[in-house]
Design an enzyme around this catalytic site. Structure first.
Site, PDB file in Angstrom:
ATOM      1  N   THR A  96       0.871  -1.190   0.000  1.00  0.00           N
ATOM      2  CA  THR A  96       0.000   0.000   0.000  1.00  0.00           C
ATOM      3  C   THR A  96       0.903   1.234   0.000  1.00  0.00           C
ATOM      4  O   THR A  96       1.573   1.523   0.996  1.00  0.00           O
ATOM      5  CB  THR A  96      -0.904   0.031   1.240  1.00  0.00           C
ATOM      6  OG1 THR A  96      -1.659  -1.185   1.297  1.00  0.00           O
ATOM      7  CG2 THR A  96      -1.850   1.217   1.174  1.00  0.00           C
ATOM      8  N   LYS A 171      -7.139   1.985  -2.922  1.00  0.00           N
ATOM      9  CA  LYS A 171      -6.753   1.363  -1.646  1.00  0.00           C
ATOM     10  C   LYS A 171      -6.721   2.415  -0.528  1.00  0.00           C
ATOM     11  O   LYS A 171      -7.169   2.165   0.599  1.00  0.00           O
ATOM     12  CB  LYS A 171      -5.378   0.703  -1.816  1.00  0.00           C
ATOM     13  CG  LYS A 171      -4.766   0.164  -0.546  1.00  0.00           C
ATOM     14  CD  LYS A 171      -5.589  -0.938   0.075  1.00  0.00           C
ATOM     15  CE  LYS A 171      -4.998  -1.383   1.395  1.00  0.00           C
ATOM     16  NZ  LYS A 171      -5.941  -2.160   2.210  1.00  0.00           N
ATOM     17  N   LYS A 239       0.071   5.285   8.405  1.00  0.00           N
ATOM     18  CA  LYS A 239       0.684   5.633   7.108  1.00  0.00           C
ATOM     19  C   LYS A 239      -0.402   5.810   6.041  1.00  0.00           C
ATOM     20  O   LYS A 239      -0.375   6.760   5.250  1.00  0.00           O
ATOM     21  CB  LYS A 239       1.677   4.519   6.744  1.00  0.00           C
ATOM     22  CG  LYS A 239       2.275   4.541   5.356  1.00  0.00           C
ATOM     23  CD  LYS A 239       1.663   3.516   4.412  1.00  0.00           C
ATOM     24  CE  LYS A 239       1.751   2.073   4.831  1.00  0.00           C
ATOM     25  NZ  LYS A 239       1.102   1.128   3.920  1.00  0.00           N
TER      26      LYS A 239
HETATM   27  N1  LIG Z   1      -1.318  -6.483   7.535  1.00  0.00           N
HETATM   28  C1  LIG Z   1      -2.417  -6.200   6.855  1.00  0.00           C
HETATM   29  O1  LIG Z   1      -3.549  -6.487   7.293  1.00  0.00           O
HETATM   30  C2  LIG Z   1      -2.370  -5.523   5.518  1.00  0.00           C
HETATM   31  C3  LIG Z   1      -1.265  -4.825   5.093  1.00  0.00           C
HETATM   32  N2  LIG Z   1      -1.295  -4.221   3.861  1.00  0.00           N
HETATM   33  C4  LIG Z   1      -0.132  -3.497   3.366  1.00  0.00           C
HETATM   34  O2  LIG Z   1       0.801  -4.489   2.937  1.00  0.00           O
HETATM   35  C5  LIG Z   1       2.132  -4.047   3.165  1.00  0.00           C
HETATM   36  C6  LIG Z   1       2.841  -5.057   4.074  1.00  0.00           C
HETATM   37  O3  LIG Z   1       2.121  -5.121   5.291  1.00  0.00           O
HETATM   38  P1  LIG Z   1       2.493  -6.166   6.438  1.00  0.00           P
HETATM   39  O4  LIG Z   1       2.918  -7.442   5.855  1.00  0.00           O
HETATM   40  O5  LIG Z   1       1.371  -6.125   7.387  1.00  0.00           O
HETATM   41  O6  LIG Z   1       3.736  -5.420   7.096  1.00  0.00           O
HETATM   42  P2  LIG Z   1       4.914  -5.980   8.004  1.00  0.00           P
HETATM   43  O7  LIG Z   1       5.340  -4.807   8.824  1.00  0.00           O
HETATM   44  O8  LIG Z   1       4.529  -7.236   8.668  1.00  0.00           O
HETATM   45  O9  LIG Z   1       6.056  -6.319   6.925  1.00  0.00           O
HETATM   46  C7  LIG Z   1       6.721  -5.304   6.249  1.00  0.00           C
HETATM   47  C8  LIG Z   1       7.699  -5.901   5.253  1.00  0.00           C
HETATM   48  O10 LIG Z   1       8.419  -4.829   4.624  1.00  0.00           O
HETATM   49  C9  LIG Z   1       9.818  -5.100   4.770  1.00  0.00           C
HETATM   50  N3  LIG Z   1      10.569  -3.842   4.816  1.00  0.00           N
HETATM   51  C10 LIG Z   1      10.318  -2.766   5.587  1.00  0.00           C
HETATM   52  N4  LIG Z   1      11.208  -1.785   5.317  1.00  0.00           N
HETATM   53  C11 LIG Z   1      12.047  -2.279   4.367  1.00  0.00           C
HETATM   54  C12 LIG Z   1      13.162  -1.744   3.672  1.00  0.00           C
HETATM   55  N5  LIG Z   1      13.593  -0.497   3.877  1.00  0.00           N
HETATM   56  N6  LIG Z   1      13.786  -2.526   2.759  1.00  0.00           N
HETATM   57  C13 LIG Z   1      13.336  -3.775   2.526  1.00  0.00           C
HETATM   58  N7  LIG Z   1      12.283  -4.345   3.140  1.00  0.00           N
HETATM   59  C14 LIG Z   1      11.645  -3.596   4.049  1.00  0.00           C
HETATM   60  C15 LIG Z   1       9.927  -5.873   6.065  1.00  0.00           C
HETATM   61  O11 LIG Z   1      11.168  -6.538   6.130  1.00  0.00           O
HETATM   62  P3  LIG Z   1      11.806  -6.959   7.557  1.00  0.00           P
HETATM   63  O12 LIG Z   1      11.170  -8.271   7.931  1.00  0.00           O
HETATM   64  O13 LIG Z   1      13.261  -7.059   7.303  1.00  0.00           O
HETATM   65  O14 LIG Z   1      11.468  -5.850   8.532  1.00  0.00           O
HETATM   66  C16 LIG Z   1       8.745  -6.824   5.890  1.00  0.00           C
HETATM   67  O15 LIG Z   1       9.045  -7.846   4.987  1.00  0.00           O
HETATM   68  C17 LIG Z   1       2.012  -2.640   3.770  1.00  0.00           C
HETATM   69  O16 LIG Z   1       2.093  -1.708   2.722  1.00  0.00           O
HETATM   70  C18 LIG Z   1       0.613  -2.648   4.373  1.00  0.00           C
HETATM   71  O17 LIG Z   1       0.071  -1.353   4.481  1.00  0.00           O
HETATM   72  C19 LIG Z   1      -2.367  -4.317   3.019  1.00  0.00           C
HETATM   73  C20 LIG Z   1      -3.465  -5.017   3.389  1.00  0.00           C
HETATM   74  C21 LIG Z   1      -3.579  -5.637   4.688  1.00  0.00           C
HETATM   75  O1  LIG Z   2      -4.564  -2.456   4.571  1.00  0.00           O
HETATM   76  C1  LIG Z   2      -5.092  -3.221   5.390  1.00  0.00           C
HETATM   77  C2  LIG Z   2      -6.465  -3.615   5.239  1.00  0.00           C
HETATM   78  C3  LIG Z   2      -6.950  -4.521   6.314  1.00  0.00           C
HETATM   79  C4  LIG Z   2      -8.322  -5.031   5.943  1.00  0.00           C
HETATM   80  O2  LIG Z   2      -8.816  -4.784   4.840  1.00  0.00           O
HETATM   81  O3  LIG Z   2      -8.880  -5.753   6.789  1.00  0.00           O
END
Ligand SMILES: NC(=O)C1=CN([C@@H]2O[C@H](COP(=O)(O)OP(=O)(O)OC[C@H]3O[C@@H](n4cnc5c(N)ncnc54)[C@H](OP(=O)(O)O)[C@@H]3O)[C@@H](O)[C@H]2O)C=CC1
Ligand SMILES: O=CCCC(=O)O
Length: 290
Positions: A96, A171, A239
């Site tokens: 996102t 989104k 964010k």
């Molecule tokens: N969780 C949710 O319910 C949802 C999340 N999203 C979106 O999906 C995306 C991922 O979310 P989510 O999995 O929850 O987040 P997490 O915080 O669990 O994971 C973030 C990921 O990004 C990586 N990362 C962060 N900074 C860097 C960097 N500078 N360089 C390389 N890798 C990096 C982390 O690596 P490392 O392990 O090394 O920190 C990790 O793999 C976000 O944009 C979020 O807004 C969308 C829908 C639902």
């Molecule tokens: O970006 C996160 C969305 C979480 C949700 O749709 O439940």
């Protein structure tokens, strides 16, 4: 389908990758913190030593990274996606981010002869595990069609929304509404409690009326227990509020409700709650004394 690369094994990337493996896809995975790939390797994935190495090996690579800075870093930095991008290869960024970030990545990928699709998702950890996400794709239509077999496993529905930026904007609008709703819900839970009402009865009443929704039903019981195990980390919701408010600025759309919700998420971050579930914003309201 050809082997797929997957960059970012956070909450979502890991759940989505596991689901693809379960459905027979061959995956090469990478994560900045390598140990987060271990479980995937146990289930048959191969590790790539850098984003560039993954792109070199795979025709299609998916990114699922925390925020615009992470998405840009993985694409542009040394050993990043762009180093090995070229004709015939596709990059699908499912993080996102804002439309500007996505456009920057898109321009760089296409200038190397590659194809780009942004494809952020609605739905959280459990829908990711169960292949029930809603995919909001935009960009190169041909790449969308080629990657559909994977989207069909990851999601219950995919939308193709046109040019790059439209998926990111859709989104952000959805998550802006969700963040505002979560704040109204939290205020209602606290108001009911402070007024001497039973919180569970409030949940039952809400669930039978016009504002019943899956989020209140899923998060309500754990919020009553002050339990916030992260499915969607609060720092990411804040964010998204920030990026949605910037989109509102660009379009001169007044968003007083979203602005107030953003302040509440900022307060929660200042209280050290950023890594908990976004429903922990509830905690910001609890210290009011009568
Ligand atoms: N969780 C949710 O319910 C949802 C999340 N999203 C979106 O999906 C995306 C991922 O979310 P989510 O999995 O929850 O987040 P997490 O915080 O669990 O994971 C973030 C990921 O990004 C990586 N990362 C962060 N900074 C860097 C960097 N500078 N360089 C390389 N890798 C990096 C982390 O690596 P490392 O392990 O090394 O920190 C990790 O793999 C976000 O944009 C979020 O807004 C969308 C829908 C639902
Ligand atoms: O970006 C996160 C969305 C979480 C949700 O749709 O439940």
């Amino acid at each position: 389908m050809e082997e797929i690369g997957f960059l970012g094994m956070g909450i979502m990337g890991k759940a989505m990758s596991m689901n693809l493996l379960r459905h027979g896809f061959k995956l090469t995975v990478w994560n900045r913190t390598l140990s987060r790939c271990d479980e995937l390797v146990e289930h048959g994935a191969t590790i790539g030593e850098s984003p560039a190495a993954v792109v070199k090996k795979c025709k299609y690579t998916i990114g699922m990274l925390s925020d615009p800075a992470a998405a840009l870093s993985v694409a542009f930095d040394k050993d990043g996606v762009l180093e090995q991008m070229g004709p015939g290869k596709g990059y699908i960024d499912m993080s996102t981010v804002d439309a500007e970030t996505s456009s920057k990545i898109s321009e760089a990928i296409t200038s190397k002869g590659g194809y780009y699709l942004e494809a952020p998702v609605s739905g959280s950890k459990k829908p990711a595990e169960d292949g029930q996400l809603v995919i909001l794709a935009a960009g190169e239509k041909a790449l969308y069609e080629e990657i559909l077999p994977a989207f069909d496993v990851l999601g219950k529905k995919s939308f193709f929304l046109g040019p790059v930026g439209n998926g990111a904007k859709m989104k952000l609008v959805v998550n802006m509404i969700m963040g505002s709703m979560m704040n109204a819900f939290s205020e209602g839970l606290v108001l009911a409690d402070k007024s001497g009402l039973n919180s569970q009865t409030l949940l039952d009443v809400l669930d039978l009326g016009a504002i019943a929704n899956p989020m209140f039903k899923l998060k309500g019981p754990s919020m009553i227990q002050s339990s916030y195990s992260p499915a969607f980390p609060l720092k990411h919701q804040q964010k998204d509020m920030r990026l949605a408010l910037a989109l509102g600025d660009e379009n001169a759309v007044p968003m007083p409700v979203a602005a107030a919700a953003n302040e509440a998420f900022k307060k929660a971050r200042s209280m050290g709650l950023g890594d908990l579930d976004f429903s922990a914003v509830h905690e910001t309201l609890k210290d009011s004394k009568s």
